[in-house]
Scaffold this active site. Structure first.
Site, PDB file in Angstrom:
ATOM      1  CB  CYS A   1      -6.236 -28.382 -46.739  1.00 50.68           C
ATOM      2  SG  CYS A   1      -4.892 -29.504 -46.604  1.00 50.68           S
TER       3      CYS A   1
ATOM      4  CG  ASN B   1      -4.033 -34.224 -39.669  1.00 51.81           C
ATOM      5  OD1 ASN B   1      -3.261 -33.638 -38.910  1.00 51.81           O
ATOM      6  ND2 ASN B   1      -3.940 -34.149 -40.980  1.00 51.81           N
TER       7      ASN B   1
ATOM      8  N   GLY C   1      -1.659 -41.314 -33.715  1.00 57.74           N
ATOM      9  CA  GLY C   1      -2.154 -40.486 -32.609  1.00 57.74           C
ATOM     10  C   GLY C   1      -1.542 -40.893 -31.288  1.00 57.74           C
TER      11      GLY C   1
ATOM     12  CB  THR D   1       3.902 -35.708 -31.018  1.00 56.33           C
ATOM     13  OG1 THR D   1       2.956 -34.979 -31.816  1.00 56.33           O
ATOM     14  CG2 THR D   1       4.428 -34.820 -29.924  1.00 56.33           C
TER      15      THR D   1
HETATM   16  C1  FMN Z   1       4.424 -30.082 -36.112  1.00 60.21           C
HETATM   17  C2  FMN Z   1       3.449 -30.959 -36.831  1.00 60.21           C
HETATM   18  C3  FMN Z   1       3.296 -30.838 -38.214  1.00 60.21           C
HETATM   19  C4  FMN Z   1       2.398 -31.664 -38.921  1.00 60.21           C
HETATM   20  N1  FMN Z   1       2.283 -31.552 -40.280  1.00 60.21           N
HETATM   21  C5  FMN Z   1       1.442 -32.388 -40.958  1.00 60.21           C
HETATM   22  C6  FMN Z   1       1.343 -32.344 -42.382  1.00 60.21           C
HETATM   23  O1  FMN Z   1       2.055 -31.587 -43.065  1.00 60.21           O
HETATM   24  N2  FMN Z   1       0.436 -33.165 -42.999  1.00 60.21           N
HETATM   25  C7  FMN Z   1      -0.334 -34.054 -42.284  1.00 60.21           C
HETATM   26  O2  FMN Z   1      -1.138 -34.787 -42.877  1.00 60.21           O
HETATM   27  N3  FMN Z   1      -0.236 -34.143 -40.939  1.00 60.21           N
HETATM   28  C8  FMN Z   1       0.622 -33.329 -40.258  1.00 60.21           C
HETATM   29  N4  FMN Z   1       0.717 -33.434 -38.887  1.00 60.21           N
HETATM   30  C9  FMN Z   1      -0.103 -34.434 -38.167  1.00 60.21           C
HETATM   31  C10 FMN Z   1       0.690 -35.695 -37.822  1.00 60.21           C
HETATM   32  O3  FMN Z   1       1.168 -36.336 -38.986  1.00 60.21           O
HETATM   33  C11 FMN Z   1      -0.170 -36.688 -36.996  1.00 60.21           C
HETATM   34  O4  FMN Z   1      -1.302 -37.070 -37.757  1.00 60.21           O
HETATM   35  C12 FMN Z   1      -0.655 -36.078 -35.688  1.00 60.21           C
HETATM   36  O5  FMN Z   1       0.358 -35.289 -35.094  1.00 60.21           O
HETATM   37  C13 FMN Z   1      -1.123 -37.134 -34.674  1.00 60.21           C
HETATM   38  O6  FMN Z   1      -0.097 -38.050 -34.373  1.00 60.21           O
HETATM   39  P1  FMN Z   1       0.896 -37.895 -33.085  1.00 60.21           P
HETATM   40  O7  FMN Z   1       0.018 -37.686 -31.891  1.00 60.21           O
HETATM   41  O8  FMN Z   1       1.670 -39.162 -33.049  1.00 60.21           O
HETATM   42  O9  FMN Z   1       1.746 -36.700 -33.369  1.00 60.21           O
HETATM   43  C14 FMN Z   1       1.616 -32.620 -38.190  1.00 60.21           C
HETATM   44  C15 FMN Z   1       1.776 -32.732 -36.798  1.00 60.21           C
HETATM   45  C16 FMN Z   1       2.691 -31.932 -36.117  1.00 60.21           C
HETATM   46  C17 FMN Z   1       2.834 -32.096 -34.630  1.00 60.21           C
END
Ligand code: FMN
Length: 311
Positions: A138, A200, A251, A274
């Site tokens: 942030c 992230n 990720g 995701t």
């Molecule tokens: C819709 C959405 C909302 C997310 N909100 C947050 C959040 O509130 N705080 C945070 O640290 N990461 C947030 N993320 C990031 C995920 O926790 C994760 O780090 C990122 O999506 C990569 O992992 P993935 O490829 O398995 O989704 C968000 C991701 C998505 C897709």
């Protein structure tokens, strides 16, 4: 004491700082709501941990729609950290989470170091929380909007402020939108973090060629899903060489094979993000798959897999 010993002996158990987990599979913040949304689809009691949507001091409405679009092997989101705020989280969401067997980790976010410290103190006084995950992606509003996670000095300062404010284990979640992830990881280690989670989302965008407008109202958003897995894996591996803290890999993880790659690269645990949207049972299936893998390989514990990459 018996449960602690039982966990210690379990073939899938891992330790992240002072946090003992029955297995290394967690659900990632923002992709699993406050868990009750997945009640009918997922066995919520067997997860390594549940990480809830990022919580701020005050409720946030988030960005204007469209906030989510699909991309090749992934998605872009610009939710804008919409959440109910810490007080409503404690009164409305935590009671449900507390009665689950899986530990609950609260992801926190703020606009200033003071915000993070106040959130950490408030949640520290609250029963039923196993650890904090600090989202440093942030912008620091006071310092002109530079993201905490892209400046080593700010990343270190927010980590030590949170550590001072809480007795809970502190996992700091890194942003991949930097030139050298190991520099930020070292700064967070110096700040006193108990563990690091990464990554992230990666900043991206998409354009509608008929209207010549961005597909997201916010123009840019965070890329996640299978498309980012190789980048995340590379960052976990590089960070594992650079620091001594446990790492939680995130990720594009959706299968047992994905999870094993992250563990071999040096992660002690992983998060499913995701994948929860297109395969809600992914985390449950990975837990079963890891158990099967250690059996098939004749291993005593999943801990033998961690950092086992041979380069
Ligand atoms: C819709 C959405 C909302 C997310 N909100 C947050 C959040 O509130 N705080 C945070 O640290 N990461 C947030 N993320 C990031 C995920 O926790 C994760 O780090 C990122 O999506 C990569 O992992 P993935 O490829 O398995 O989704 C968000 C991701 C998505 C897709």
């Amino acid at each position: 004491m018996e449960t602690v010993n039982a966990k210690k002996k379990s073939a899938l158990s891992v330790t992240i700082g002072q946090l003992q987990l029955a297995n290394p599979v967690m659900t990632a913040s923002g992709t699993f709501g406050y868990a009750n949304e997945f009640d009918s689809l997922v066995d919520l009691d067997c997860l390594g941990a549940i990480i809830v949507k990022g919580i701020s001091l005050q409720p946030r409405p988030g960005n204007r729609p469209p906030r989510i679009i699909e991309t090749a092997c992934g998605m872009l989101n610009a939710i804008g950290l919409e959440n109910v705020g810490v007080e409503r989280f404690i009164t409305d969401k935590l009671p449900y989470l507390k009665q689950l067997s899986s530990p609950v980790i609260v992801n926190i976010l703020g606009d200033s170091i003071e915000d993070y410290a106040a959130l950490a103190a408030r949640l520290s006084d609250t029963e039923g929380i196993a650890a904090l995950e600090v989202n440093i992606s942030c912008p620091n509003v006071k310092k002109g909007g530079v993201a905490f996670g892209t400046d080593p000095a700010m990343a270190s300062a927010v980590t030590s402020a949170v550590k001072k404010a809480t007795s809970l284990p502190v996992i700091v979640k890194l942003s991949p939108n930097v030139t050298d992830i190991t520099q930020i990881a070292r700064a967070v280690e110096d700040g006193g973090a108990d563990a690091i989670s990464l990554i992230n989302t990666l900043l991206g965008m998409a354009i509608d060629i008929r209207t010549k407008k961005p597909k997201l109202a916010n123009v840019v958003g965070g890329l996640s899903g299978p498309a980012i897995k190789p980048v995340a894996l590379r960052m976990v591996w590089q960070t594992a060489q650079a620091i001594n803290l446990p790492i939680v890999g995130i990720g594009g993880i959706g299968t047992t094979e994905d999870a094993l790659e992250f563990l071999m690269a040096g992660a002690t645990a992983i998060q499913v993000g995701t994948a929860n949207f297109y395969q809600p049972t992914a985390a449950n299936e990975i837990i079963a798959g890891l158990k099967q893998y250690i059996h098939d390989q004749g291993l005593k514990s999943i801990r033998e897999v961690i950092n086992s990459l041979q380069v």
